[in-house]
Write a protein that holds these residues in place. Sequence first.
Motif, PDB file in Angstrom:
ATOM      1  N   LEU A  77       2.323   1.513 -20.240  1.00 42.43           N
ATOM      2  CA  LEU A  77       1.705   0.481 -21.079  1.00 42.43           C
ATOM      3  C   LEU A  77       1.078  -0.615 -20.217  1.00 42.43           C
ATOM      4  O   LEU A  77       0.006  -1.136 -20.536  1.00 42.43           O
ATOM      5  N   VAL A  78       1.760  -0.966 -19.135  1.00 44.01           N
ATOM      6  CA  VAL A  78       1.206  -1.949 -18.197  1.00 44.01           C
ATOM      7  C   VAL A  78      -0.084  -1.423 -17.589  1.00 44.01           C
ATOM      8  O   VAL A  78      -1.098  -2.129 -17.513  1.00 44.01           O
ATOM      9  N   LEU A  79      -0.057  -0.163 -17.166  1.00 43.94           N
ATOM     10  CA  LEU A  79      -1.232   0.437 -16.543  1.00 43.94           C
ATOM     11  C   LEU A  79      -2.398   0.497 -17.530  1.00 43.94           C
ATOM     12  O   LEU A  79      -3.542   0.212 -17.159  1.00 43.94           O
ATOM     13  N   ALA A  80      -2.118   0.868 -18.768  1.00 46.92           N
ATOM     14  CA  ALA A  80      -3.175   0.916 -19.787  1.00 46.92           C
ATOM     15  C   ALA A  80      -3.780  -0.469 -20.012  1.00 46.92           C
ATOM     16  O   ALA A  80      -4.997  -0.611 -20.192  1.00 46.92           O
ATOM     17  N   ASP A  81      -2.928  -1.507 -19.994  1.00 45.93           N
ATOM     18  CA  ASP A  81      -3.424  -2.886 -20.119  1.00 45.93           C
ATOM     19  C   ASP A  81      -4.385  -3.219 -18.979  1.00 45.93           C
ATOM     20  O   ASP A  81      -5.463  -3.796 -19.194  1.00 45.93           O
ATOM     21  N   LEU A  82      -3.987  -2.868 -17.763  1.00 48.58           N
ATOM     22  CA  LEU A  82      -4.803  -3.202 -16.595  1.00 48.58           C
ATOM     23  C   LEU A  82      -6.113  -2.422 -16.582  1.00 48.58           C
ATOM     24  O   LEU A  82      -7.153  -2.953 -16.171  1.00 48.58           O
ATOM     25  N   ILE A  83      -6.071  -1.191 -17.026  1.00 45.49           N
ATOM     26  CA  ILE A  83      -7.316  -0.413 -17.118  1.00 45.49           C
ATOM     27  C   ILE A  83      -8.274  -1.084 -18.096  1.00 45.49           C
ATOM     28  O   ILE A  83      -9.481  -1.160 -17.838  1.00 45.49           O
ATOM     29  N   GLU A  84      -7.743  -1.595 -19.202  1.00 43.11           N
ATOM     30  CA  GLU A  84      -8.584  -2.313 -20.171  1.00 43.11           C
ATOM     31  C   GLU A  84      -9.147  -3.595 -19.559  1.00 43.11           C
ATOM     32  O   GLU A  84     -10.294  -3.973 -19.813  1.00 43.11           O
ATOM     33  N   ALA A  85      -8.335  -4.281 -18.742  1.00 43.72           N
ATOM     34  CA  ALA A  85      -8.794  -5.510 -18.092  1.00 43.72           C
ATOM     35  C   ALA A  85      -9.896  -5.225 -17.078  1.00 43.72           C
ATOM     36  O   ALA A  85     -10.860  -5.982 -16.958  1.00 43.72           O
ATOM     37  N   LEU A  86      -9.771  -4.115 -16.354  1.00 42.16           N
ATOM     38  CA  LEU A  86     -10.731  -3.772 -15.311  1.00 42.16           C
ATOM     39  C   LEU A  86     -11.969  -3.076 -15.862  1.00 42.16           C
ATOM     40  O   LEU A  86     -13.088  -3.293 -15.364  1.00 42.16           O
ATOM     41  N   PHE A  87     -11.769  -2.267 -16.901  1.00 39.98           N
ATOM     42  CA  PHE A  87     -12.872  -1.503 -17.496  1.00 39.98           C
ATOM     43  C   PHE A  87     -12.839  -1.699 -19.015  1.00 39.98           C
ATOM     44  O   PHE A  87     -12.378  -0.811 -19.744  1.00 39.98           O
ATOM     45  N   PRO A  88     -13.282  -2.856 -19.487  1.00 37.28           N
ATOM     46  CA  PRO A  88     -13.125  -3.194 -20.910  1.00 37.28           C
ATOM     47  C   PRO A  88     -13.802  -2.193 -21.840  1.00 37.28           C
ATOM     48  O   PRO A  88     -14.964  -1.842 -21.657  1.00 37.28           O
ATOM     49  N   SER A  89     -13.032  -1.728 -22.817  1.00 37.72           N
ATOM     50  CA  SER A  89     -13.585  -0.837 -23.840  1.00 37.72           C
ATOM     51  C   SER A  89     -13.795  -1.573 -25.146  1.00 37.72           C
ATOM     52  O   SER A  89     -14.638  -1.190 -25.961  1.00 37.72           O
ATOM     53  N   GLY A  90     -12.991  -2.631 -25.351  1.00 36.52           N
ATOM     54  CA  GLY A  90     -13.109  -3.405 -26.581  1.00 36.52           C
ATOM     55  C   GLY A  90     -12.347  -2.830 -27.751  1.00 36.52           C
ATOM     56  O   GLY A  90     -12.232  -3.475 -28.798  1.00 36.52           O
ATOM     57  N   ASP A  91     -11.798  -1.625 -27.603  1.00 37.44           N
ATOM     58  CA  ASP A  91     -11.079  -1.008 -28.727  1.00 37.44           C
ATOM     59  C   ASP A  91      -9.611  -0.723 -28.392  1.00 37.44           C
ATOM     60  O   ASP A  91      -8.971   0.109 -29.022  1.00 37.44           O
ATOM     61  N   TYR A  92      -9.091  -1.419 -27.384  1.00 39.04           N
ATOM     62  CA  TYR A  92      -7.686  -1.256 -27.017  1.00 39.04           C
ATOM     63  C   TYR A  92      -7.005  -2.621 -27.036  1.00 39.04           C
ATOM     64  O   TYR A  92      -7.525  -3.589 -26.473  1.00 39.04           O
ATOM     65  N   THR A  93      -5.866  -2.701 -27.701  1.00 36.58           N
ATOM     66  CA  THR A  93      -5.100  -3.948 -27.759  1.00 36.58           C
ATOM     67  C   THR A  93      -4.018  -3.917 -26.699  1.00 36.58           C
ATOM     68  O   THR A  93      -3.153  -3.021 -26.711  1.00 36.58           O
ATOM     69  N   THR A  94      -4.051  -4.859 -25.784  1.00 34.72           N
ATOM     70  CA  THR A  94      -3.082  -4.887 -24.692  1.00 34.72           C
ATOM     71  C   THR A  94      -1.675  -5.210 -25.210  1.00 34.72           C
ATOM     72  O   THR A  94      -1.515  -5.866 -26.241  1.00 34.72           O
ATOM     73  N   THR A  95      -0.686  -4.769 -24.455  1.00 37.44           N
ATOM     74  CA  THR A  95       0.713  -4.986 -24.829  1.00 37.44           C
ATOM     75  C   THR A  95       1.318  -6.164 -24.093  1.00 37.44           C
ATOM     76  O   THR A  95       1.927  -7.051 -24.707  1.00 37.44           O
ATOM     77  N   TYR A  96       1.149  -6.201 -22.769  1.00 37.37           N
ATOM     78  CA  TYR A  96       1.821  -7.209 -21.947  1.00 37.37           C
ATOM     79  C   TYR A  96       0.889  -8.287 -21.390  1.00 37.37           C
ATOM     80  O   TYR A  96       1.348  -9.371 -21.028  1.00 37.37           O
ATOM     81  N   PHE A  97      -0.391  -7.992 -21.306  1.00 33.11           N
ATOM     82  CA  PHE A  97      -1.341  -8.956 -20.736  1.00 33.11           C
ATOM     83  C   PHE A  97      -2.149  -9.636 -21.837  1.00 33.11           C
ATOM     84  O   PHE A  97      -2.585  -8.979 -22.786  1.00 33.11           O
ATOM     85  N   ARG A  98      -2.356 -10.932 -21.683  1.00 31.10           N
ATOM     86  CA  ARG A  98      -3.218 -11.679 -22.593  1.00 31.10           C
ATOM     87  C   ARG A  98      -4.375 -12.287 -21.808  1.00 31.10           C
ATOM     88  O   ARG A  98      -4.224 -12.659 -20.632  1.00 31.10           O
ATOM     89  N   ASN A  99      -5.518 -12.381 -22.459  1.00 26.75           N
ATOM     90  CA  ASN A  99      -6.714 -12.925 -21.816  1.00 26.75           C
ATOM     91  C   ASN A  99      -6.715 -14.442 -21.973  1.00 26.75           C
ATOM     92  O   ASN A  99      -6.857 -14.966 -23.084  1.00 26.75           O
ATOM     93  N   LEU A 100      -6.561 -15.127 -20.853  1.00 25.15           N
ATOM     94  CA  LEU A 100      -6.440 -16.586 -20.880  1.00 25.15           C
ATOM     95  C   LEU A 100      -7.741 -17.258 -21.303  1.00 25.15           C
ATOM     96  O   LEU A 100      -7.728 -18.232 -22.066  1.00 25.15           O
ATOM     97  N   LEU A 101      -8.865 -16.738 -20.827  1.00 30.33           N
ATOM     98  CA  LEU A 101     -10.152 -17.376 -21.119  1.00 30.33           C
ATOM     99  C   LEU A 101     -10.603 -17.143 -22.559  1.00 30.33           C
ATOM    100  O   LEU A 101     -11.424 -17.894 -23.077  1.00 30.33           O
ATOM    101  N   GLN A 102     -10.069 -16.107 -23.194  1.00 32.42           N
ATOM    102  CA  GLN A 102     -10.385 -15.867 -24.597  1.00 32.42           C
ATOM    103  C   GLN A 102      -9.349 -16.488 -25.527  1.00 32.42           C
ATOM    104  O   GLN A 102      -9.306 -16.185 -26.722  1.00 32.42           O
ATOM    105  N   GLU A 103      -8.536 -17.378 -24.953  1.00 28.49           N
ATOM    106  CA  GLU A 103      -7.558 -18.172 -25.703  1.00 28.49           C
ATOM    107  C   GLU A 103      -6.568 -17.303 -26.479  1.00 28.49           C
ATOM    108  O   GLU A 103      -6.129 -17.651 -27.579  1.00 28.49           O
ATOM    109  N   GLU A 104      -6.199 -16.170 -25.893  1.00 29.44           N
ATOM    110  CA  GLU A 104      -5.217 -15.305 -26.514  1.00 29.44           C
ATOM    111  C   GLU A 104      -3.828 -15.904 -26.302  1.00 29.44           C
ATOM    112  O   GLU A 104      -3.456 -16.251 -25.184  1.00 29.44           O
ATOM    113  N   GLN A 105      -3.062 -16.027 -27.365  1.00 30.42           N
ATOM    114  CA  GLN A 105      -1.749 -16.657 -27.316  1.00 30.42           C
ATOM    115  C   GLN A 105      -0.630 -15.627 -27.123  1.00 30.42           C
ATOM    116  O   GLN A 105      -0.772 -14.460 -27.494  1.00 30.42           O
TER     117      GLN A 105
END
Length: 291
Positions: free
Chosen positions: A238-266
């Motif tokens: 799950l961590v790896l899937a989060d990081l792949i989304e962070a590095l190669f954004p698809s826009g259709d995956y919801t991260t589990t452990y990582f939140r995007n600070l600049l997009q004001e994700e709480q």
Amino acid sequence: MSTIKGITSEKVASPCLLKLYNEGALQMLNNSEPQHFSQYAAHFIGLNDDQETQSCNYITFSPMDEQAPLQRAEWIKYLGSFADNEVRANEIYNVVKSNYMCLVNSTASKNLKPVVAWMEFNDGIWSFTNEAYKLKYIEDAGGENLDDSINKITYDSSFIEDLEALHAILCTVDVVIDGTPTRDPFSYNATLFLQNLNIDDHSCFGFLSSQSVWRYDKRLSSDLALDWYDGAVSQPQLVLADLIEALFPSGDYTTTYFRNLLQEEQPISLGPESCTRDTFTAMEPTIIACP
């Protein structure tokens, strides 16, 4: 879960463990009174606990000291031997490993390797991580870590020369993972992050223009216990899937452990009500769809 009889802290990230505690199924035990642990078949302690004060039934449990994500997850086999569940423990690890390796292979064909800075701010000092398991995560996600020589250097935010050198490095970075410790993740935001970096001109920073600054404190209990040190250890896929989304954004995956600070994700607060299964039923690993 049915064999757990006591805990030594209310700072627990597992919703189902919190539910057991709230229902009175678990005792709260005082670490400073080791005689209370002698009634149990096993008392699991961390590597940093004082072994000399423990009863003879103590068992050291230290997956956090492993240097690779899958090595951490493999400690389920160790636990399985004490719960008389070796077969299931091996099955779960094999499923987790298979999913993890499939995700690793899915990024192997990527031509572009985003440069990632995993960094933190402590007492006015910025530093880049040298923790092997974090660097391994970045490599496995298809990213590129900063040069090893850079990772050994700290940068004092009170010195202009240090800030200029830090900014020059960050101008080469595509993704930032901010591991700055904070007592209140809910109040830690992009404004504070930028203030600590002392950035006025955003023009050269690719991670700012692409809004790619992440933190691993998305899941935490009401007592602010991070699930990064719990669920993320047992489910590295799950961590790896989060990081792949962070590095190669698809826009259709919801991260589990990582939140995007600049997009004001709480952060998401976890409580006993977040436990959606029978508390005495073992949790199944979450498998990520892999091409």
